[in-house]
Design an enzyme around this catalytic site. Sequence first.
Site, PDB file in Angstrom:
ATOM      1  N   THR A  96       0.679   4.813   4.936  1.00  0.00           N
ATOM      2  CA  THR A  96       0.084   3.713   5.711  1.00  0.00           C
ATOM      3  C   THR A  96       1.172   2.738   6.166  1.00  0.00           C
ATOM      4  O   THR A  96       1.114   2.215   7.284  1.00  0.00           O
ATOM      5  CB  THR A  96      -0.992   2.984   4.878  1.00  0.00           C
ATOM      6  OG1 THR A  96      -1.931   3.947   4.418  1.00  0.00           O
ATOM      7  CG2 THR A  96      -1.720   1.942   5.695  1.00  0.00           C
ATOM      8  N   GLY A  97       2.166   2.513   5.321  1.00  0.00           N
ATOM      9  CA  GLY A  97       3.276   1.631   5.703  1.00  0.00           C
ATOM     10  C   GLY A  97       3.977   2.127   6.956  1.00  0.00           C
ATOM     11  O   GLY A  97       4.315   1.354   7.851  1.00  0.00           O
TER      12      GLY A  97
ATOM     13  N   CYS B 251       2.025   1.032  -8.526  1.00  0.00           N
ATOM     14  CA  CYS B 251       3.165   1.487  -7.726  1.00  0.00           C
ATOM     15  C   CYS B 251       4.365   1.805  -8.615  1.00  0.00           C
ATOM     16  O   CYS B 251       5.194   2.632  -8.261  1.00  0.00           O
ATOM     17  CB  CYS B 251       3.531   0.442  -6.686  1.00  0.00           C
ATOM     18  SG  CYS B 251       3.792  -1.189  -7.385  1.00  0.00           S
TER      19      CYS B 251
ATOM     20  N   GLU C  84       3.940  10.945  -4.887  1.00  0.00           N
ATOM     21  CA  GLU C  84       3.220  10.008  -5.759  1.00  0.00           C
ATOM     22  C   GLU C  84       1.835  10.581  -6.075  1.00  0.00           C
ATOM     23  O   GLU C  84       1.097  10.959  -5.171  1.00  0.00           O
ATOM     24  CB  GLU C  84       3.087   8.676  -5.015  1.00  0.00           C
ATOM     25  CG  GLU C  84       2.569   7.558  -5.858  1.00  0.00           C
ATOM     26  CD  GLU C  84       2.480   6.244  -5.086  1.00  0.00           C
ATOM     27  OE1 GLU C  84       2.123   6.263  -3.885  1.00  0.00           O
ATOM     28  OE2 GLU C  84       2.749   5.193  -5.688  1.00  0.00           O
TER      29      GLU C  84
ATOM     30  N   GLY D 148       0.844  -1.193   0.000  1.00  0.00           N
ATOM     31  CA  GLY D 148       0.000   0.000   0.000  1.00  0.00           C
ATOM     32  C   GLY D 148       0.875   1.237   0.000  1.00  0.00           C
ATOM     33  O   GLY D 148       2.044   1.187  -0.404  1.00  0.00           O
TER      34      GLY D 148
ATOM     35  N   GLU E 121       5.605  -3.217   1.024  1.00  0.00           N
ATOM     36  CA  GLU E 121       5.760  -2.887  -0.399  1.00  0.00           C
ATOM     37  C   GLU E 121       4.984  -1.603  -0.615  1.00  0.00           C
ATOM     38  O   GLU E 121       3.749  -1.608  -0.608  1.00  0.00           O
ATOM     39  CB  GLU E 121       5.173  -4.013  -1.260  1.00  0.00           C
ATOM     40  CG  GLU E 121       5.908  -5.321  -1.136  1.00  0.00           C
ATOM     41  CD  GLU E 121       7.230  -5.324  -1.885  1.00  0.00           C
ATOM     42  OE1 GLU E 121       7.321  -4.705  -2.954  1.00  0.00           O
ATOM     43  OE2 GLU E 121       8.176  -5.945  -1.381  1.00  0.00           O
TER      44      GLU E 121
HETATM   45  P1  NAD Z   1      -3.332   2.581   1.416  1.00  0.00           P
HETATM   46  O1  NAD Z   1      -2.016   2.535   2.062  1.00  0.00           O
HETATM   47  O2  NAD Z   1      -4.182   3.753   1.629  1.00  0.00           O
HETATM   48  O3  NAD Z   1      -4.200   1.335   1.851  1.00  0.00           O
HETATM   49  C1  NAD Z   1      -3.854  -0.020   1.581  1.00  0.00           C
HETATM   50  C2  NAD Z   1      -4.722  -0.898   2.447  1.00  0.00           C
HETATM   51  O4  NAD Z   1      -4.257  -0.813   3.764  1.00  0.00           O
HETATM   52  C3  NAD Z   1      -6.179  -0.459   2.526  1.00  0.00           C
HETATM   53  O5  NAD Z   1      -6.927  -1.165   1.551  1.00  0.00           O
HETATM   54  C4  NAD Z   1      -6.596  -0.811   3.925  1.00  0.00           C
HETATM   55  O6  NAD Z   1      -7.241  -2.056   3.948  1.00  0.00           O
HETATM   56  C5  NAD Z   1      -5.304  -0.961   4.684  1.00  0.00           C
HETATM   57  N1  NAD Z   1      -5.086   0.059   5.711  1.00  0.00           N
HETATM   58  C6  NAD Z   1      -5.224   1.387   5.606  1.00  0.00           C
HETATM   59  N2  NAD Z   1      -4.851   1.997   6.751  1.00  0.00           N
HETATM   60  C7  NAD Z   1      -4.456   1.024   7.598  1.00  0.00           C
HETATM   61  C8  NAD Z   1      -3.951   1.009   8.919  1.00  0.00           C
HETATM   62  N3  NAD Z   1      -3.750   2.137   9.620  1.00  0.00           N
HETATM   63  N4  NAD Z   1      -3.649  -0.171   9.479  1.00  0.00           N
HETATM   64  C9  NAD Z   1      -3.808  -1.312   8.790  1.00  0.00           C
HETATM   65  N5  NAD Z   1      -4.291  -1.370   7.541  1.00  0.00           N
HETATM   66  C10 NAD Z   1      -4.599  -0.214   6.945  1.00  0.00           C
HETATM   67  O7  NAD Z   1      -3.035   2.382  -0.133  1.00  0.00           O
HETATM   68  P2  NAD Z   1      -4.040   2.422  -1.362  1.00  0.00           P
HETATM   69  O8  NAD Z   1      -4.383   3.832  -1.679  1.00  0.00           O
HETATM   70  O9  NAD Z   1      -5.117   1.443  -1.176  1.00  0.00           O
HETATM   71  O10 NAD Z   1      -3.056   1.835  -2.506  1.00  0.00           O
HETATM   72  C11 NAD Z   1      -2.250   2.625  -3.261  1.00  0.00           C
HETATM   73  C12 NAD Z   1      -0.834   2.686  -2.718  1.00  0.00           C
HETATM   74  O11 NAD Z   1      -0.257   1.394  -2.712  1.00  0.00           O
HETATM   75  C13 NAD Z   1       0.090   3.523  -3.573  1.00  0.00           C
HETATM   76  O12 NAD Z   1       0.898   4.291  -2.751  1.00  0.00           O
HETATM   77  C14 NAD Z   1       0.917   2.486  -4.321  1.00  0.00           C
HETATM   78  O13 NAD Z   1       2.153   2.929  -4.768  1.00  0.00           O
HETATM   79  C15 NAD Z   1       1.033   1.420  -3.302  1.00  0.00           C
HETATM   80  N6  NAD Z   1       1.335   0.138  -3.937  1.00  0.00           N
HETATM   81  C16 NAD Z   1       2.575  -0.433  -3.748  1.00  0.00           C
HETATM   82  C17 NAD Z   1       2.899  -1.623  -4.405  1.00  0.00           C
HETATM   83  C18 NAD Z   1       4.255  -2.272  -4.272  1.00  0.00           C
HETATM   84  O14 NAD Z   1       4.398  -3.425  -4.633  1.00  0.00           O
HETATM   85  N7  NAD Z   1       5.273  -1.565  -3.786  1.00  0.00           N
HETATM   86  C19 NAD Z   1       1.948  -2.244  -5.210  1.00  0.00           C
HETATM   87  C20 NAD Z   1       0.705  -1.620  -5.370  1.00  0.00           C
HETATM   88  C21 NAD Z   1       0.415  -0.460  -4.713  1.00  0.00           C
END
Ligand code: NAD
Length: 493
Positions: A228-229, A280, A381, A224, A246
Amino acid sequence: MRTAQHWIDGNWRDSREHGDSVDPATGNVIGTYAMAGEEEAYTAIAAARRAFAQSQWRTDRQLRAQVLNRMADRFEGATDDLVEILSLENGKTRSQARLEVNFAPETLRFNAALALTDTGRASQVSAGEFSFMVRQPAGVSGIIAPWNSPVALGIRSLAPALAAGTTTVMNLPWQTAQTNAVVARLVGGTDGLEPGVANVITGGHVSGDVLVRSPDVPVISFTGSTATGRAISRAASENLKRVGLELGGKTPLILFADADLESALPVVVDALIVFSGQFCMTGSRLLVHTDLAERVREDLGKRLEAVRVGPAADPDSEMGPIISKKDVARIDRMVEEAIASGVKVIVRGGPVTDGPLAAGAFYRPTLLEAGDSKLDIVQNEVFGPVLTMQTFATEEEAVALANDSQYGLSASIFSHNVDLTMRVALALESGSVWINDWAKLHDQFEEGGFKASGLGRMRGFAVIDDFIEFKHVRLTPGVTQSEHKHHLAGGSS
Ligand code: NAD
């Protein structure tokens, strides 16, 4: 209209809370879904914990390999169903949805093979005394995947977690609830998979947070955003749990002076428009040698203006919608702010506000030229089809521009000078580097981020280590010193 449900402990489960699934190309409601909160997450963790303690899963690697291969066959057999629902719900064109879906069986088969690979070390560390390493599954794995590629990214974590012998709770995003239900059916219905080994819930940050905080979930595999990471990493530190992250990216595409534009520019266009820039690895920073700059402005500008934006249902569409109108507005705000701060507009692109696409969340590709790397549009991003262009004169400048980012997920280099491409590939702070190509991923090679793009690696041989505890066993079997000497002297026992 059916309600997409969770798969917990070998059964479909509903929730008190429900939501509507929406087609982003039309704004139409296409289904309803059960939304997981804390309760569903706790129930799923309890099921996974029981399965870890009581089933054969953690000890029977033959079973794990068989089940993963069967699961791969199920995903392969359901490719068309998955492509259909993913393109309807997520907006990907059919060919891009197929690109995503095709990863699942490959990843499952690679991990089925990994399940059978036990690479340890053993040594007679001193006379008659032995040491060896045992690799044990860590327990329950919590998997959190985002909406932009829920099938490929969910399976990218699930397959190694299962191969390692952990049991799993996978939190898939509510934005793709209908797709998640197909994934849950394919995973859950696999012959030989005991109830509780693989649980699939549809949720968001509430259920995700339960996984991250639970002391019963020692491993989190998260894909994600970087924000959030970071939050997950902080919360997980309470229990000192292991997190694989990731995260986001800001992929540079570097066009050196000898780049063959006829072959490079179509790759640059794809790097921007695949998954409508919601990838991503979206190529979002174009770095161009000054000798090529004028040709690139003109030729790339024409190519981006010609991109056919439309719904997945139309086979002529080259780029589908953004996930929601809210995200269209967010992307356009970033572009407006960039323009206000002085970037030059080459192709404005932007929201589609009239004609038959106006009801959907469509955004035309945008190309902006930036003089200053510090601008938000260059550093942050966008997660949409917005490309910035910067120029450079020397190899050192190109590398410095590419590395001037908090991110380090991936990069592309376009040149046919093999010495230069290798020098630059080694100098880039980036988990993946493609030369004259973009976003080529293979299960046998690691994928992941430098810097704020992540922690740990997915795919490749390193992937399984995220889900394993290493144990050193020291064995002193009671061989006496004199017996040992007798052996060394060639005596028989
Ligand atoms: P996000 O970080 O907002 O959310 C991802 C998921 O995390 C959500 O669907 C939710 O279920 C969960 N989440 C959210 N907040 C949380 C918390 N505090 N604790 C635990 N779980 C939580 O990301 P998004 O907007 O859904 O996805 C897009 C992002 O993901 C972009 O930044 C993209 O670059 C990244 N991404 C990275 C990769 C990679 O392989 N590096 C691949 C795809 C997407």
